[in-house]
Design a protein around this motif. Structure first.
Motif, short mmCIF file in Angstrom:
data_model
loop_
_atom_site.label_atom_id
_atom_site.label_comp_id
_atom_site.label_asym_id
_atom_site.label_seq_id
_atom_site.Cartn_x
_atom_site.Cartn_y
_atom_site.Cartn_z
N LEU A 197 -10.81 -6.29 -5.08
CA LEU A 197 -9.33 -6.40 -5.41
C LEU A 197 -9.19 -5.74 -4.33
O LEU A 197 -9.74 -4.27 -4.37
N GLY A 198 -8.20 -5.58 -3.59
CA GLY A 198 -7.67 -4.91 -2.29
C GLY A 198 -6.28 -4.05 -2.87
O GLY A 198 -5.49 -5.03 -3.15
N LEU A 199 -7.38 -2.15 -3.25
CA LEU A 199 -6.12 -1.55 -3.27
C LEU A 199 -5.24 -0.63 -2.48
O LEU A 199 -4.47 -1.06 -1.69
N GLN A 200 -6.07 -0.23 -1.79
CA GLN A 200 -5.64 0.60 -0.74
C GLN A 200 -5.47 1.90 -1.00
O GLN A 200 -6.10 3.15 -0.31
N SER A 201 -4.29 1.76 -1.68
CA SER A 201 -3.98 2.90 -2.09
C SER A 201 -3.35 3.02 -3.62
O SER A 201 -2.74 1.95 -3.40
N VAL A 202 -3.42 4.23 -4.77
CA VAL A 202 -2.56 3.67 -6.02
C VAL A 202 -1.08 4.55 -5.70
O VAL A 202 0.02 4.25 -6.09
N HIS A 203 -1.54 4.81 -4.06
CA HIS A 203 0.97 5.07 -3.83
C HIS A 203 1.33 4.06 -3.46
O HIS A 203 1.31 3.96 -2.04
N ASP A 204 2.89 3.63 -4.22
CA ASP A 204 3.78 2.48 -3.87
C ASP A 204 4.78 2.51 -2.88
O ASP A 204 4.37 2.04 -1.93
N LYS A 205 4.84 3.84 -2.43
CA LYS A 205 4.79 4.14 -0.69
C LYS A 205 3.98 3.88 0.56
O LYS A 205 5.16 2.89 1.23
N THR A 206 3.82 4.15 0.13
CA THR A 206 2.23 3.26 0.73
C THR A 206 2.00 1.89 0.83
O THR A 206 1.98 1.28 1.83
N MET A 207 1.56 1.65 -0.31
CA MET A 207 1.95 0.03 -0.24
C MET A 207 3.23 -1.02 0.17
O MET A 207 2.33 -1.50 0.71
N ASP A 208 4.42 0.18 0.36
CA ASP A 208 5.12 -0.76 0.84
C ASP A 208 5.27 -0.72 1.91
O ASP A 208 5.80 -1.56 3.25
N ALA A 209 4.60 0.38 2.77
CA ALA A 209 5.00 0.11 3.88
C ALA A 209 3.74 -0.35 4.91
O ALA A 209 3.70 -0.73 6.11
#
Length: 321
Positions: free
Chosen positions: A161-173
């Protein structure tokens, strides 16, 4: 006092080498008795943030090949991709066993009947020890998981599973088009099956501090998937981030800073969580930055050296509950 020519004993139990973390090689050798090579494959999928279902353009860091840049036979049939890939692996490790690794794009993004037609031939092959499927958490379903759980009774099955970061602000970007919560929800669901799970993190994403990266590792540690992959952000051509970086470059971790962050991340992981990788693959001609990631052996050796210097190991600072 330790004499200068003395070598510190490796205090880490999940290792048959000098590594102070639980490598996938150690796991496979313990289970199968020899080297296991994961053969990357492209099954022709796409992603919901590429085809307009959720978004377009894909993840900002992802190339046009959907993270399949290292697959030489990218457009060949799956059987040919596997046979050629395993043949290349056996040039280096002549008696190695093979795992089919469906790497490119989102490998559960299709109806169940399509997935069965793709995966069942590999479950039937004698030269395939197991199947690893890279996907997005928002492209799993109870129906797909039930199918793969049944196949896991035949051969080892991994969902990556690709998570990449737990920070949703980063996920949005990054244009991930889903939040981090759904990843952790599926990790919990998959624990009730024989399917093994791996979570992917990327360090040095834009706007993230070293503490942010450490927090991502802490939350993955608490979720307890079977394995983790960590690597440095690659700025590559044919990606949105690559195009933006050329005109508006941003600071990236140096090699030593990356090494130090990874060691701190390893310290907070459970000792028995498998570490599938601590470096990533990028094609030299496609890589914009950072160039130091091309020297993978140097990076891995630096991690080993730092762990000895700090007298640390995976799990040293993990809190078990």
């Amino acid at each position: 006092m330790r004499k200068p020519n003395q070598v510190k004993t490796n205090p880490f139990p999940y290792s048959h080498t000098n590594k102070r973390y639980y490598t996938i090689d150690h796991y496979f050798r313990k289970k199968y008795g020899k080297k296991v090579a994961k053969v990357p494959l492209n099954a022709g999928f796409t992603c919901p943030n590429r085809d307009g279902t959720k978004s377009v353009g894909g993840c900002a860091f992802c190339s046009s090949l959907g993270s399949g840049d290292s697959i030489p036979a990218f457009f060949d049939t799956l059987s040919r991709q596997y046979e050629e890939g395993l043949g290349r692996m056996r040039q280096k490790w002549p008696d190695c066993l093979g795992f089919a690794y469906f790497q490119s794009y989102t490998n559960t993004y299709a109806p169940l009947e399509t997935l069965q037609a793709i995966y069942d031939p590999f479950f039937a092959r004698d030269d395939v020890q197991g199947v690893c499927i890279a996907t997005r958490a928002d492209c799993l379903s109870e129906e797909i998981v039930a199918y793969l759980a049944e196949r896991a009774k035949q051969k080892e099955v991994w969902i990556e599973l690709g998570l990449q970061s737990v920070h949703d602000k980063t996920m949005d970007a990054l244009n991930r088009a889903h939040d981090s919560a759904i990843v952790f929800q599926w990790i919990e669901r998959l624990k009730r099956t024989p399917i093994k799970t791996c979570v992917h993190l990327i360090n040095s994403l834009p706007g993230e501090s070293e503490d942010d990266m450490l927090e991502s590792a802490r939350q993955v540690a608490a979720a307890r998937p079977d394995a983790i992959k960590i690597h440095m952000l690659h700025i590559v051509k044919n990606s949105k981030m690559g195009a933006d970086f050329v005109h508006h470059p941003f600071a990236l971790l140096s090699r030593q800073a990356y090494v130090d962050v990874v060691v701190r991340q390893l310290e907070c992981l459970p000792a028995d969580m498998i570490v599938e990788r601590l470096t990533g693959d990028a094609i030299q001609s496609e890589l914009i930055a950072p160039e130091w990631t091309l020297k993978k052996t140097i990076v891995l050796n630096a991690i080993d050296q730092r762990m000895v210097e700090w007298d640390t190991w995976q799990g040293k600072n993990h809190t078990y509950v």
